[in-house]
Design a protein around this motif. Structure first.
Motif, PDB file in Angstrom:
ATOM      1  N   GLU A 230      44.167  21.341  54.215  1.00 21.64           N
ATOM      2  CA  GLU A 230      43.174  22.441  54.156  1.00 21.64           C
ATOM      3  C   GLU A 230      42.074  22.497  55.406  1.00 21.64           C
ATOM      4  OE1 GLU A 230      41.654  25.945  52.525  1.00 21.64           O
ATOM      5  OE2 GLU A 230      43.450  24.830  51.940  1.00 21.64           O
ATOM      6  N   HIS A 231      41.850  21.250  55.639  1.00 25.46           N
ATOM      7  CA  HIS A 231      40.914  21.346  56.986  1.00 25.46           C
ATOM      8  C   HIS A 231      41.816  21.622  58.363  1.00 25.46           C
ATOM      9  CE1 HIS A 231      39.334  18.794  60.475  1.00 25.46           C
ATOM     10  NE2 HIS A 231      38.094  19.394  59.785  1.00 25.46           N
ATOM     11  N   ALA A 232      42.700  21.063  58.396  1.00 28.30           N
ATOM     12  CA  ALA A 232      43.376  21.472  59.434  1.00 28.30           C
ATOM     13  C   ALA A 232      44.066  22.886  59.704  1.00 28.30           C
ATOM     14  CB  ALA A 232      44.797  20.429  59.716  1.00 28.30           C
ATOM     15  N   LEU A 233      44.320  23.461  58.646  1.00 31.37           N
ATOM     16  CA  LEU A 233      44.672  24.921  58.621  1.00 31.37           C
ATOM     17  C   LEU A 233      43.526  25.705  59.001  1.00 31.37           C
ATOM     18  CD1 LEU A 233      47.080  27.013  58.041  1.00 31.37           C
ATOM     19  CD2 LEU A 233      45.951  26.934  55.557  1.00 31.37           C
ATOM     20  N   LYS A 234      42.313  25.455  58.435  1.00 31.47           N
ATOM     21  CA  LYS A 234      41.143  26.346  58.857  1.00 31.47           C
ATOM     22  C   LYS A 234      40.712  25.825  60.391  1.00 31.47           C
ATOM     23  CE  LYS A 234      39.001  26.233  54.323  1.00 31.47           C
ATOM     24  NZ  LYS A 234      37.826  25.801  53.504  1.00 31.47           N
ATOM     25  N   VAL A 235      40.940  24.762  60.982  1.00 32.46           N
ATOM     26  CA  VAL A 235      40.630  24.644  62.332  1.00 32.46           C
ATOM     27  C   VAL A 235      41.476  25.262  62.838  1.00 32.46           C
ATOM     28  CG1 VAL A 235      40.690  22.729  64.019  1.00 32.46           C
ATOM     29  CG2 VAL A 235      39.513  22.470  61.848  1.00 32.46           C
ATOM     30  N   PHE A 236      42.829  25.306  62.958  1.00 31.27           N
ATOM     31  CA  PHE A 236      43.729  26.051  63.715  1.00 31.27           C
ATOM     32  C   PHE A 236      43.583  27.540  63.422  1.00 31.27           C
ATOM     33  CE2 PHE A 236      45.793  21.785  64.058  1.00 31.27           C
ATOM     34  CZ  PHE A 236      46.165  21.625  65.255  1.00 31.27           C
ATOM     35  N   GLU A 237      43.363  27.983  62.402  1.00 30.73           N
ATOM     36  CA  GLU A 237      43.304  29.294  62.269  1.00 30.73           C
ATOM     37  C   GLU A 237      41.893  29.790  63.080  1.00 30.73           C
ATOM     38  OE1 GLU A 237      43.129  29.714  58.105  1.00 30.73           O
ATOM     39  OE2 GLU A 237      45.262  30.182  57.885  1.00 30.73           O
ATOM     40  N   THR A 238      40.982  29.065  63.005  1.00 32.82           N
ATOM     41  CA  THR A 238      39.690  29.440  63.650  1.00 32.82           C
ATOM     42  C   THR A 238      39.806  29.466  65.162  1.00 32.82           C
ATOM     43  OG1 THR A 238      38.297  28.394  62.084  1.00 32.82           O
ATOM     44  CG2 THR A 238      37.231  28.861  64.075  1.00 32.82           C
ATOM     45  N   ILE A 239      40.799  28.490  65.733  1.00 35.19           N
ATOM     46  CA  ILE A 239      41.091  28.282  67.265  1.00 35.19           C
ATOM     47  C   ILE A 239      41.766  29.417  67.583  1.00 35.19           C
ATOM     48  CG2 ILE A 239      42.242  26.953  68.933  1.00 35.19           C
ATOM     49  CD1 ILE A 239      41.486  24.497  67.418  1.00 35.19           C
ATOM     50  N   ASP A 240      42.782  30.018  66.741  1.00 35.90           N
ATOM     51  CA  ASP A 240      43.768  31.359  66.904  1.00 35.90           C
ATOM     52  C   ASP A 240      42.769  32.405  66.896  1.00 35.90           C
ATOM     53  OD1 ASP A 240      46.305  30.774  67.425  1.00 35.90           O
ATOM     54  OD2 ASP A 240      46.952  30.890  65.433  1.00 35.90           O
ATOM     55  N   ARG A 241      41.870  32.366  66.203  1.00 31.50           N
ATOM     56  CA  ARG A 241      40.981  33.845  66.117  1.00 31.50           C
ATOM     57  C   ARG A 241      40.337  33.871  67.349  1.00 31.50           C
ATOM     58  NH1 ARG A 241      40.378  32.632  60.542  1.00 31.50           N
ATOM     59  NH2 ARG A 241      38.601  31.491  60.838  1.00 31.50           N
ATOM     60  N   SER A 242      39.641  32.626  67.770  1.00 28.26           N
ATOM     61  CA  SER A 242      38.888  32.497  68.984  1.00 28.26           C
ATOM     62  C   SER A 242      39.829  32.915  70.242  1.00 28.26           C
ATOM     63  CB  SER A 242      38.296  31.143  69.241  1.00 28.26           C
ATOM     64  OG  SER A 242      37.510  30.766  68.076  1.00 28.26           O
ATOM     65  N   LEU A 243      41.112  32.417  70.396  1.00 30.02           N
ATOM     66  CA  LEU A 243      41.801  32.965  71.438  1.00 30.02           C
ATOM     67  C   LEU A 243      42.196  34.329  71.394  1.00 30.02           C
ATOM     68  CD1 LEU A 243      44.475  29.969  71.378  1.00 30.02           C
ATOM     69  CD2 LEU A 243      42.578  30.289  72.997  1.00 30.02           C
ATOM     70  N   ALA A 244      42.148  34.942  70.258  1.00 30.28           N
ATOM     71  CA  ALA A 244      42.483  36.238  69.986  1.00 30.28           C
ATOM     72  C   ALA A 244      41.196  36.898  70.697  1.00 30.28           C
ATOM     73  CB  ALA A 244      42.603  36.682  68.601  1.00 30.28           C
ATOM     74  N   GLU A 245      40.157  36.373  70.253  1.00 27.93           N
ATOM     75  CA  GLU A 245      38.751  37.186  70.785  1.00 27.93           C
ATOM     76  C   GLU A 245      38.928  37.141  72.295  1.00 27.93           C
ATOM     77  OE1 GLU A 245      33.945  36.650  70.654  1.00 27.93           O
ATOM     78  OE2 GLU A 245      35.509  35.569  69.408  1.00 27.93           O
ATOM     79  N   VAL A 246      39.426  35.960  73.024  1.00 31.30           N
ATOM     80  CA  VAL A 246      39.513  35.952  74.411  1.00 31.30           C
ATOM     81  C   VAL A 246      40.376  37.086  74.833  1.00 31.30           C
ATOM     82  CG1 VAL A 246      39.728  34.425  76.398  1.00 31.30           C
ATOM     83  CG2 VAL A 246      38.507  33.723  74.419  1.00 31.30           C
ATOM     84  N   THR A 247      41.441  37.049  74.138  1.00 33.02           N
ATOM     85  CA  THR A 247      42.519  37.946  74.636  1.00 33.02           C
ATOM     86  C   THR A 247      42.095  39.287  74.709  1.00 33.02           C
ATOM     87  OG1 THR A 247      44.322  36.409  74.076  1.00 33.02           O
ATOM     88  CG2 THR A 247      44.752  38.751  74.462  1.00 33.02           C
ATOM     89  N   GLU A 248      41.213  39.628  73.651  1.00 31.56           N
ATOM     90  CA  GLU A 248      40.571  40.973  73.592  1.00 31.56           C
ATOM     91  C   GLU A 248      39.546  41.389  74.678  1.00 31.56           C
ATOM     92  OE1 GLU A 248      41.505  43.659  71.778  1.00 31.56           O
ATOM     93  OE2 GLU A 248      43.173  42.334  71.065  1.00 31.56           O
ATOM     94  N   VAL A 249      38.730  40.104  75.104  1.00 35.40           N
ATOM     95  CA  VAL A 249      38.068  40.208  75.990  1.00 35.40           C
ATOM     96  C   VAL A 249      38.492  40.708  77.271  1.00 35.40           C
ATOM     97  CG1 VAL A 249      36.066  39.145  77.706  1.00 35.40           C
ATOM     98  CG2 VAL A 249      36.154  38.958  74.737  1.00 35.40           C
TER      99      VAL A 249
END
Length: 714
Positions: free
Chosen positions: A55-74
């Motif tokens: 559960e911890h790893a899943l949340k960590v990687f999903e958070t990183i994915d969202r951050s990379l998506a945010e950078v992609t949008e920027v």
């Protein structure tokens, strides 16, 4: 006596050895069970830890994915020149993103040549070629979505902790490769978290790529580790790609562990948790040691007591041997006396009956015997046979093998008559009501057993009401049996007789036992437990069913279902003793009887009556005869109990084949019938007479004529 003494002493010696061997065996068994329990507990503990880590790893990687998506949008729509021109602002934005994520060391944007356009660490980004890094090469070759790289050491001029990359491909507007957006993730972030949840001695947690590369490891190691795909864990993952368990030796530190793994959603990552097998064994040894603390003193005490008994037995063995012999002789005599009383009573009665038969036969052999006396001796033999049959029925009743005497009677009328007797039986403080329809409810069953069943249910209801309450007996025709029953179908439906009380009720957990013979909840001396079992056996043997419904504290309803008879019927069975005699008839009978003498008697009797008989010794031969030409027979007369296929099974097979033949069963005792019922077939009880066989012939001839009259001409 000296031999007996030596044997007793030898037995004690064996017991002393057993006092050591048995505890050892019990200890070995307890140890094995404890090991299984400890292993299962360890597996459960590993699974719980794995669930938390997953559960911890899943949340960590999903958070990183969202951050990379945010950078992609920027940076969406920006060219490399635009990014360089706005490098300071983008650097600040990436730094905010990196600082918000404790697991992320830095965030980078690379161009198509592997040069950093902007990152979260320094501004401006140094001119360093990163095209050889796996997190750049793999996305440059093809778009694989989120890519997770191996653990790397920072490249000068950058310093700091090791990291692994989470990145994705950056495409130009025309779809061509434009570079990579990458986040450097700290393995120590996972290792610190694993140190918090893996506090048990021997705990192990790891973050592993699908190719076997270890990204994070607890306990922490300072070198790169890989689980080879061809190794035990790799083969296990191939066989079970989503989740699994395996005991193996870790390539990181050489320690054997019990491991469980689970795939992290769509990411090419496995989360693994485990315990050292040495730690599991340590827990098991600790548990087993607790058994030893109590087991060793108890074993020593038992051995000491047996040793003391051995010494005392040496002095008392002779006296004990004499006592044992005397007691055994007494018990043996008591058993013989009880058996002698039973067999003596039966032998006495049968010898009396055989004396009458033997004397009558001897007198009948005299040539000068007057006709009146001859007839008297014949009548004496017949009456004696009937008395012998009754005695046999009494023995069968004691052994619960009694046969039924079915006849057609009106259940409504019988219940009306029984109500008066039951009112006297159950006492004046119980109100009794009989609710019966005006129409006749005819059934074909043993009237005596029917009355006994109703009385047994009424007495059971009286005891349930403790002598005070209301008893209702209802009779009604029904079309179908309750859905939960498996009674044989009847085209005319059934007659349901319900006995309803207002007693204490029956708990649901006892429903499965109330019909068991000798089972009773009453006090000793207040019930044998045979009443309801008689009702059950009578219902099954009559082709019916018995059901029970109950509401604890409000009452119970027992319902007896018997096959219904419709149309005009004689109030007596077609096989009754006083049925009218019959004339000779030309009929063909297939006799199936494994006893040669009984079969020959039946064949001779029917032959004297003008019948054509075919006698076979078992059901297999009977089916072979029917297979040749079934139309040549007007009746199948078969014994019930035979080697191989029983008479009931033969009758059912004949019906299954669609053969329209009257079938009559003959049985001397009814164990098969008690278990299966008669299946709706006629039943002739052994011993049977020539007159009864003649009546069966009459019935078969009448059935044959009826079939011929109804058959279409031509």
């Amino acid at each position: 006596m000296q031999t007996a003494q030596r044997n007793s002493l030898k037995l004690l010696q064996w017991m002393m050895a057993a006092s050591l061997a048995l505890p050892l065996a019990l200890f070995a068994f307890a140890s094995a069970m404890s090991w299984i329990s400890t292993s299962e507990a360890a597996d459960q503990e590993i699974q719980r830890t794995l669930d938390v880590a997953h559960e911890h790893a899943l949340k960590v990687f999903e958070t990183i994915d969202r951050s990379l998506a945010e950078v992609t949008e920027v940076i969406r729509g920006m060219s490399d020149a635009d990014i360089v021109a706005r490098e300071k602002g983008l650097h600040a934005r990436l730094r905010v993103v990196a600082e918000a994520l404790p697991q992320v060391k830095s965030v980078w944007v690379f161009d198509a040549n592997g040069r950093a356009l902007v990152n979260s660490l320094v501004s401006p980004a140094p001119d360093v070629d990163f095209s050889d890094r796996d997190y750049f090469r793999i996305p440059a070759e093809r778009d694989i979505g989120t890519y997770i790289g191996e653990v790397l050491t920072p490249r000068p001029p950058y310093l700091g902790a090791r990291f692994f990359s989470v990145g994705r491909r950056r495409n130009n507007e025309d779809g061509s490769f434009g570079g990579v957006i990458q986040a450097s993730v700290l393995p120590e972030y996972f290792e610190n978290f694993y140190a918090k949840i893996g506090r048990e001695p021997g705990s192990f947690l790891a973050l592993i790529r699908t190719d076997g590369a270890v990204l994070a490891h607890f306990p922490v190691i300072d070198h790169a580790v890989r689980f080879e795909p061809s190794g035990p864990l790799g083969r296990q993952i191939v066989a079970n790609p989503l989740a699994g368990a395996r005991t193996l030796q870790s390539p990181a530190d050489g320690i054997e562990r019990r491991m469980r793994y689970q795939r992290l959603a769509e990411y090419p990552i496995y989360v693994s948790a485990g315990l050292e097998t040495a730690a599991i064994r340590s827990r098991w040894v600790s548990t087993v040691a607790q058994h030893l603390i109590f087991g060793i003193p108890a074993t020593a005490l038992l051995f000491g007591l047996l040793a003391l008994a051995y010494r005392r037995t040496q002095r008392l063995e002779e006296e004990a041997s004499r006592r044992i012999e005397a007691e055994e002789a007494l018990r043996h005599g008591q058993r013989l006396e009880a058996l002698g009383q039973l067999t003596g009573g039966v032998a006495h009665d049968f010898n009396n009956l055989l004396t009458v038969i033997r004397a009558s036969v001897d007198m009948l052999r005299r040539q000068d015997l007057p006709e009146p006396r001859r007839q008297r001796y014949i009548d004496a033999i017949s009456n004696t046979v009937n008395r012998a049959a009754k005695l046999t029925n009494q023995l069968l009743a004691f052994a619960r093998r009694q046969t039924l005497k079915p006849e057609v009677f009106d259940a409504s009328q019988n219940v009306r008559t029984l109500s008066e007797m039951i009112a006297t039986l159950i006492g004046s403080r119980i109100e009794i009501a009989a609710q019966v329809p005006d129409e006749s409810c005819l059934v074909n069953a043993d009237a005596g057993q029917f009355e006994t069943a109703i009385i047994n249910m009424a007495v059971n209801a009286r005891d349930a009401m403790d002598g005070v309450g209301r008893l209702t007996i209802t009779v009604r025709p029904v079309n179908d049996l309750p859905s939960a029953t498996t009674g044989p179908p009847n085209p005319h439906g059934h007659v349901a007789v319900s006995v309803i009380d207002t007693g204490v009720g029956i708990p649901p957990e006892l429903f499965g036992r109330i019909f068991e013979p000798f089972y009773t909840t009453k006090e000793v001396g207040h019930g044998t437990g045979l009443g309801l079992s008689q009702v059950f056996g009578f219902a099954k043997q009559s082709g019916g069913e018995v059901t029970v419904t109950s509401d604890v504290g409000k009452g119970t309803t027992f319902t007896l279902y018997l096959p219904r008879v419709v149309g005009e019927h004689s109030p007596q069975s077609l096989l009754a003793e006083d049925a009218p005699s019959v004339d000779r008839a030309n009929a063909s009978v297939l006799i199936v009887e494994d006893n040669a003498e009984v079969g020959k008697f039946a064949a001779d009797t029917l032959t004297q009556l003008g019948c054509t008989c075919v006698l076979v010794e078992n059901a297999t031969h009977a089916l072979e005869e029917l297979a040749v030409d079934p139309s040549r027979f007007d009746l199948v007369f078969t014994d019930v109990v035979m080697p191989g296929m029983s008479g009931i099974e033969l009758a059912e097979e004949i019906r299954r084949q669609g053969l329209d033949l009257p079938i009559v069963l003959a049985s001397g005792y009814s164990q098969v019938l008690s278990q299966q019922g008669s299946g709706g077939f006629e039943l002739l009880q052994k011993p049977y007479s020539a007159e009864q066989l003649a009546r069966l012939l009459h019935k078969a001839a009448r059935s044959r004529r009826l079939r011929r009259d109804q058959a279409p001409a031509g």
